[in-house]
Design a protein around this motif. Structure first.
Motif, PDB file in Angstrom:
ATOM      1  N   LEU A 252       0.813  -1.219   0.000  1.00  0.00           N
ATOM      2  CA  LEU A 252       0.000   0.000   0.000  1.00  0.00           C
ATOM      3  C   LEU A 252       0.847   1.270   0.000  1.00  0.00           C
ATOM      4  O   LEU A 252       0.308   2.372  -0.134  1.00  0.00           O
ATOM      5  CB  LEU A 252      -0.911   0.012   1.237  1.00  0.00           C
ATOM      6  CG  LEU A 252      -1.881  -1.161   1.389  1.00  0.00           C
ATOM      7  CD1 LEU A 252      -2.594  -1.092   2.734  1.00  0.00           C
ATOM      8  CD2 LEU A 252      -2.881  -1.174   0.249  1.00  0.00           C
ATOM      9  N   ALA A 253       2.157   1.114   0.150  1.00  0.00           N
ATOM     10  CA  ALA A 253       3.040   2.264   0.345  1.00  0.00           C
ATOM     11  C   ALA A 253       3.567   2.800  -0.976  1.00  0.00           C
ATOM     12  O   ALA A 253       3.944   2.039  -1.871  1.00  0.00           O
ATOM     13  CB  ALA A 253       4.208   1.866   1.247  1.00  0.00           C
ATOM     14  N   ARG A 254       3.587   4.160  -1.063  1.00  0.00           N
ATOM     15  CA  ARG A 254       4.164   4.841  -2.219  1.00  0.00           C
ATOM     16  C   ARG A 254       5.088   5.957  -1.741  1.00  0.00           C
ATOM     17  O   ARG A 254       4.854   6.553  -0.676  1.00  0.00           O
ATOM     18  CB  ARG A 254       3.073   5.458  -3.100  1.00  0.00           C
ATOM     19  CG  ARG A 254       1.994   4.511  -3.585  1.00  0.00           C
ATOM     20  CD  ARG A 254       1.143   5.184  -4.685  1.00  0.00           C
ATOM     21  NE  ARG A 254       0.763   6.553  -4.347  1.00  0.00           N
ATOM     22  CZ  ARG A 254      -0.380   6.894  -3.742  1.00  0.00           C
ATOM     23  NH1 ARG A 254      -1.255   5.956  -3.408  1.00  0.00           N
ATOM     24  NH2 ARG A 254      -0.661   8.157  -3.495  1.00  0.00           N
ATOM     25  N   PRO A 255       6.116   6.289  -2.522  1.00  0.00           N
ATOM     26  CA  PRO A 255       7.057   7.335  -2.089  1.00  0.00           C
ATOM     27  C   PRO A 255       6.421   8.705  -1.928  1.00  0.00           C
ATOM     28  O   PRO A 255       6.891   9.529  -1.137  1.00  0.00           O
ATOM     29  CB  PRO A 255       8.111   7.348  -3.202  1.00  0.00           C
ATOM     30  CG  PRO A 255       8.006   6.004  -3.848  1.00  0.00           C
ATOM     31  CD  PRO A 255       6.558   5.623  -3.754  1.00  0.00           C
ATOM     32  N   TYR A 267       6.181  12.934   7.180  1.00  0.00           N
ATOM     33  CA  TYR A 267       7.278  12.638   6.252  1.00  0.00           C
ATOM     34  C   TYR A 267       6.753  11.956   5.001  1.00  0.00           C
ATOM     35  O   TYR A 267       5.635  11.434   4.954  1.00  0.00           O
ATOM     36  CB  TYR A 267       8.333  11.756   6.933  1.00  0.00           C
ATOM     37  CG  TYR A 267       7.840  10.363   7.276  1.00  0.00           C
ATOM     38  CD1 TYR A 267       8.048   9.277   6.419  1.00  0.00           C
ATOM     39  CD2 TYR A 267       7.159  10.113   8.471  1.00  0.00           C
ATOM     40  CE1 TYR A 267       7.603   8.002   6.725  1.00  0.00           C
ATOM     41  CE2 TYR A 267       6.707   8.837   8.792  1.00  0.00           C
ATOM     42  CZ  TYR A 267       6.938   7.787   7.914  1.00  0.00           C
ATOM     43  OH  TYR A 267       6.479   6.522   8.228  1.00  0.00           O
ATOM     44  N   ARG A 268       7.599  11.938   3.980  1.00  0.00           N
ATOM     45  CA  ARG A 268       7.382  11.159   2.760  1.00  0.00           C
ATOM     46  C   ARG A 268       8.507  10.140   2.624  1.00  0.00           C
ATOM     47  O   ARG A 268       9.601  10.350   3.128  1.00  0.00           O
ATOM     48  CB  ARG A 268       7.327  12.060   1.522  1.00  0.00           C
ATOM     49  CG  ARG A 268       6.103  12.974   1.483  1.00  0.00           C
ATOM     50  CD  ARG A 268       5.992  13.696   0.139  1.00  0.00           C
ATOM     51  NE  ARG A 268       4.777  14.514   0.079  1.00  0.00           N
ATOM     52  CZ  ARG A 268       4.719  15.790   0.441  1.00  0.00           C
ATOM     53  NH1 ARG A 268       5.830  16.410   0.874  1.00  0.00           N
ATOM     54  NH2 ARG A 268       3.583  16.450   0.358  1.00  0.00           N
ATOM     55  N   GLY A 269       8.209   9.066   1.919  1.00  0.00           N
ATOM     56  CA  GLY A 269       9.194   7.999   1.744  1.00  0.00           C
ATOM     57  C   GLY A 269       8.789   6.718   2.452  1.00  0.00           C
ATOM     58  O   GLY A 269       9.632   5.990   2.976  1.00  0.00           O
ATOM     59  N   LEU A 270       7.494   6.416   2.446  1.00  0.00           N
ATOM     60  CA  LEU A 270       6.983   5.295   3.224  1.00  0.00           C
ATOM     61  C   LEU A 270       7.574   3.943   2.814  1.00  0.00           C
ATOM     62  O   LEU A 270       7.871   3.122   3.697  1.00  0.00           O
ATOM     63  CB  LEU A 270       5.451   5.258   3.160  1.00  0.00           C
ATOM     64  CG  LEU A 270       4.762   4.172   3.993  1.00  0.00           C
ATOM     65  CD1 LEU A 270       5.201   4.211   5.444  1.00  0.00           C
ATOM     66  CD2 LEU A 270       3.253   4.298   3.880  1.00  0.00           C
ATOM     67  N   PRO A 271       7.763   3.627   1.537  1.00  0.00           N
ATOM     68  CA  PRO A 271       8.380   2.324   1.225  1.00  0.00           C
ATOM     69  C   PRO A 271       9.744   2.149   1.883  1.00  0.00           C
ATOM     70  O   PRO A 271      10.057   1.073   2.418  1.00  0.00           O
ATOM     71  CB  PRO A 271       8.482   2.339  -0.299  1.00  0.00           C
ATOM     72  CG  PRO A 271       7.385   3.260  -0.742  1.00  0.00           C
ATOM     73  CD  PRO A 271       7.353   4.341   0.299  1.00  0.00           C
ATOM     74  N   THR A 272      10.547   3.210   1.862  1.00  0.00           N
ATOM     75  CA  THR A 272      11.859   3.150   2.511  1.00  0.00           C
ATOM     76  C   THR A 272      11.707   2.947   4.008  1.00  0.00           C
ATOM     77  O   THR A 272      12.434   2.154   4.627  1.00  0.00           O
ATOM     78  CB  THR A 272      12.635   4.448   2.229  1.00  0.00           C
ATOM     79  OG1 THR A 272      12.858   4.551   0.827  1.00  0.00           O
ATOM     80  CG2 THR A 272      13.964   4.467   2.952  1.00  0.00           C
TER      81      THR A 272
END
Length: 350
Positions: A252-255, A267-272
């Motif tokens: 479900l995660a996208r940058p 913050y942004r960068g959920l896959p990481t």
């Protein structure tokens, strides 16, 4: 607790706001979504709350402790940034007191409470379970897992933490949300996903057709939330639950998503971040496995997990986190368990 801190906990993430909102003030993080903070009297000294504008008032996400100070700050927020409009609905991500503390108080003022079933049952049960001293079952559990004898003796004669101290009484009734459904909150549609490990059936909301994520404590930047094994579910595996939740949330995660977490800053960068949250505990398990080349009790397993000395008020959280990792090694066959003559469990690596 800032447990299992890792140097790269912020690596690969983008933080749009350098500063958090001041007490009694807000930051608009998206159209008609306001970010505020409430104080906590502990090392992690704040909890984030969010307000989503609705037609006739506001929806609120999480609540802080039930204290005179947090009630006063919330009144300031309602009279100021919220424009005097009422809080009509309240979404609580999970049952921990810094997230559910004011829920009953707000329900008493007419707010509709939305939670997962497990989260609501846990919160309401714990507010009704007030203990003047630790129960015999709790003391036996801590002794079996190898809590320091002096710490255990001290705790046995002290009033333990009780939800009722900082969580307002919760009336009968709530609105259940379930994994996989879509709900409306603040004029937006949200997909309900399920976290686990830190808290059972922790709700994470992903905006449908948008880029917002209400992450609670499941998706914190910088730190990993506490994963503790407690006598309420002595055979549980919170670390295993956590790893499974990371795998479940990853698709479900996208940058580009903006994550609104329960602590720290958006913050942004959920896959990481999901990858590092998983790897954080995988690495901790591997260090602990190496540590068990020599047989150890739970109280002897802090060194490979925490990057500083642990004592005082942090001892309990560290102990329950350490034994949760021991439990996962034991349940996955990476450690065996023996009982000493004094009844304490000792673990060694396989």
């Amino acid at each position: 607790m800032k447990d299992l801190d890792i140097p790269d906990g912020y690596a690969g993430l983008d933080f749009p706001w350098a500063d958090a909102p001041a007490e009694g003030d807000v930051v608009e993080v998206a159209d008609d979504i306001l970010w505020a903070r409430l104080p906590l009297p502990m090392a992690l000294d704040h909890v984030n709350i969010y307000f989503l504008r609705e037609d006739d008032g506001w929806a609120m996400v999480d609540t802080g402790f039930d204290t005179k100070r947090t009630r006063a700050i919330l009144d300031i927020l309602r009279a100021g940034p919220l424009g005097g409009l009422p809080i009509r609905r309240l979404f609580v991500t999970h049952h921990h007191p810094d997230h559910v503390g004011l829920a009953g108080w707000l329900q008493g003022q007419g707010a509709e409470l939305l939670m997962t079933r497990t989260a609501w049952l846990m919160a309401r049960m714990l507010t009704l379970d007030e203990q003047p001293r630790p129960t015999p079952e709790t003391l036996a559990f801590c002794r079996r897992w190898g809590m320091d004898a002096e710490v255990l003796a001290k705790r046995a004669n002290e009033r333990p933490f009780n939800f009722a101290d900082i969580v307002a009484p919760m009336p009968t009734g709530y609105t259940r949300v379930t994994e996989g459904e879509e709900i409306e909150l603040g004029g937006r549609r949200w997909h309900v996903a399920r976290g686990d490990g830190h808290a059972p059936e922790h709700a994470v909301l992903f905006e449908v057709g948008g880029n917002l994520v209400l992450g609670g404590d499941q998706l914190l930047p910088g730190i990993s939330p506490n994963l503790g094994l407690y006598p309420t579910e002595a055979n549980g595996d919170p670390v295993g639950d956590w790893l499974a939740a990371c795998a479940r949330l990853t698709p479900l995660a996208r940058p580009d998503q903006l994550v609104l977490p329960g602590h720290k800053t958006p913050y942004r960068g959920l896959p990481t971040r999901l990858a590092s949250l998983r790897q954080n505990h995988v690495a901790a398990l591997n260090r602990l496995h190496d540590h068990l080349a020599t047989p150890r009790t739970g109280g002897e397993c802090f060194a490979p997990l925490f990057k500083r000395d642990v004592g005082g008020d942090l001892y309990g959280l560290a102990f329950f986190e350490a034994i949760a990792h021991l439990q996962h090694l034991y349940r996955t066959g990476r450690a065996v368990r023996e009982t000493r003559d004094d009844g304490v469990w000792v673990f060694r690596a396989t």
